[in-house]
Enzyme design. Sequence first.
Site, short mmCIF file in Angstrom:
data_model
loop_
_atom_site.label_atom_id
_atom_site.label_comp_id
_atom_site.label_asym_id
_atom_site.label_seq_id
_atom_site.Cartn_x
_atom_site.Cartn_y
_atom_site.Cartn_z
N GLU A 120 0.84 -1.20 0.00
CA GLU A 120 0.00 0.00 0.00
C GLU A 120 0.87 1.26 0.00
OE1 GLU A 120 -3.16 -0.49 2.89
OE2 GLU A 120 -3.84 -2.32 1.91
C1 HEC Z 1 -3.23 0.84 -1.79
C2 HEC Z 1 -4.61 1.04 -1.38
C3 HEC Z 1 -4.89 1.57 0.01
C4 HEC Z 1 -4.37 2.68 0.64
C5 HEC Z 1 -3.31 3.63 0.10
C6 HEC Z 1 -5.04 2.79 1.90
N1 HEC Z 1 -5.96 1.78 2.05
FE1 HEC Z 1 -7.26 1.54 3.55
N2 HEC Z 1 -7.71 -0.28 2.89
C7 HEC Z 1 -7.23 -0.86 1.73
C8 HEC Z 1 -7.52 -2.27 1.71
C9 HEC Z 1 -7.15 -3.26 0.61
C10 HEC Z 1 -8.19 -2.54 2.92
C11 HEC Z 1 -8.67 -3.91 3.42
C12 HEC Z 1 -7.47 -4.60 4.06
C13 HEC Z 1 -7.85 -5.80 4.92
O1 HEC Z 1 -8.98 -5.87 5.36
O2 HEC Z 1 -6.97 -6.63 5.16
C14 HEC Z 1 -8.31 -1.27 3.63
C15 HEC Z 1 -8.99 -1.10 4.83
C16 HEC Z 1 -9.15 0.13 5.46
C17 HEC Z 1 -10.01 0.38 6.60
C18 HEC Z 1 -10.91 -0.65 7.28
C19 HEC Z 1 -12.34 -0.54 6.82
C20 HEC Z 1 -13.19 -1.70 7.25
O3 HEC Z 1 -14.41 -1.64 7.09
O4 HEC Z 1 -12.66 -2.71 7.73
C21 HEC Z 1 -9.87 1.70 6.93
C22 HEC Z 1 -10.57 2.44 8.05
C23 HEC Z 1 -8.89 2.26 6.03
N3 HEC Z 1 -8.50 1.29 5.13
C24 HEC Z 1 -8.38 3.54 6.11
C25 HEC Z 1 -7.23 3.93 5.42
C26 HEC Z 1 -6.43 5.10 5.75
C27 HEC Z 1 -6.69 6.04 6.90
C28 HEC Z 1 -5.39 5.16 4.85
C29 HEC Z 1 -4.25 6.13 4.78
C30 HEC Z 1 -3.40 6.21 5.96
C31 HEC Z 1 -5.58 4.03 3.93
N4 HEC Z 1 -6.68 3.31 4.33
C32 HEC Z 1 -4.79 3.78 2.84
C33 HEC Z 1 -6.57 -0.18 0.72
C34 HEC Z 1 -5.86 1.00 0.93
#
Ligand code: HEC
Length: 315
Positions: A120
């Site tokens: 990520e």
């Molecule tokens: C490259 C793509 C990517 C980036 C950049 C990213 N995310 Fe995500 N995010 C994901 C993915 C894929 C998941 C699911 C991962 C898992 O469940 O293992 C996720 C899950 C989440 C969740 C959980 C939601 C749930 O319902 O479970 C949150 C809150 C979140 N991200 C916030 C953020 C924040 C804040 C940032 C920046 C600091 C960020 N993400 C950066 C792809 C990304």
Amino acid sequence: MRDILKLLSCMLFSFSVAAMEPITPLEAVQDLSLDKVRLGQKLFSDERLSRDNSVSCLSCHDLSINGADEKSLSLGINGKKAVIKTPTVYNTTYNFAQFWDGRSRTLENQVSGPIHNPLEMGSHWGEVIRKLQNDAAIVRSFNTLYDDGLTASNIADAIATFERSLVTVDSDFDRWLKGEENVLSEEAKQGYALFKSYGCISCHQGRNVGGNMYAHMGTFGNYFSDRKLPITKADYGRFNVTGIEEDKYLFKVPSLRLVSLQKYFFHDASESNLESAVKIMAYYQLGRDVNDTDAKLIAKFLQSLVGRHTLLEQR
Ligand code: HEC
Ligand code: HEC
């Protein structure tokens, strides 16, 4: 004595109201510090949180579409593919845990996940803080809002505070729940009745229509062997957190609040049609077959769950 009676009748009253419907309206989170929300929003779109300054939270969680993106699997730094579908960040404040496998209890805890994930943002707190320290305006904001200024936990706090403001209120369904009889279409009402009678409601319930329990993918029938794709580590779900055999294929039941705005469905993004996703759910989670008419009505109900937020495109 009178106080006790009052308390009892109050409890009975709230019990009967809550007992009427298994889904309750979304409410905006009160008393958030607006300055922290604003700072968190800035950080949410700040690419300096990634190693090569190419990716921000917003890259994968596009707030104008649905709080996720329209890819089956999102792309991180150097075009690397995520291993599981990106969920929305809207309404996450009302999930009982974060991530598909629930490995983070709180939004604050969750933030360091993507920052450190090599697929990520591929960075780490030391690097992020070094970069932000060169930005006088950011340092000033942190010094004003937090006693100890710019730290990892304050960055996480600001982002989480912003995320708590991302609640999609006033959906047609919620307005109907609150008594506006005519805002909900007949089809959506029938869809809701079916959602309850088929038993979807046993897992997708509460104000987020999900997000408050875990369930196995494939309660009836083996979803993973039927899927005909190799099983990946991500498919193991909660097992990756607990190491307990029974937790294999166990996932947080996702919120269905914005599901109708998604292009892909399920943790493996294996389905791209909402009505088909409804049928798959009925088959594997309830051992039931749903015909086209019922699947369509349930999809209409799911569409009525989409609420409003100023950052979410008006549709
Ligand atoms: C490259 C793509 C990517 C980036 C950049 C990213 N995310 Fe995500 N995010 C994901 C993915 C894929 C998941 C699911 C991962 C898992 O469940 O293992 C996720 C899950 C989440 C969740 C959980 C939601 C749930 O319902 O479970 C949150 C809150 C979140 N991200 C916030 C953020 C924040 C804040 C940032 C920046 C600091 C960020 N993400 C950066 C792809 C990304
Ligand atoms: C036994 C619990 C359970 C029941 C019953 C259930 N679901 Fe689910 N639902 C889940 C879980 C767990 C997932 C996530 C599975 C995955 O991604 O592999 C899910 C995912 C979904 C998704 C895709 C969400 C997304 O973000 O991609 C939809 C749509 C959905 N369910 C609708 C329904 C409907 C409609 C019914 C009734 C016909 C239903 N569900 C019944 C547990 C359940």
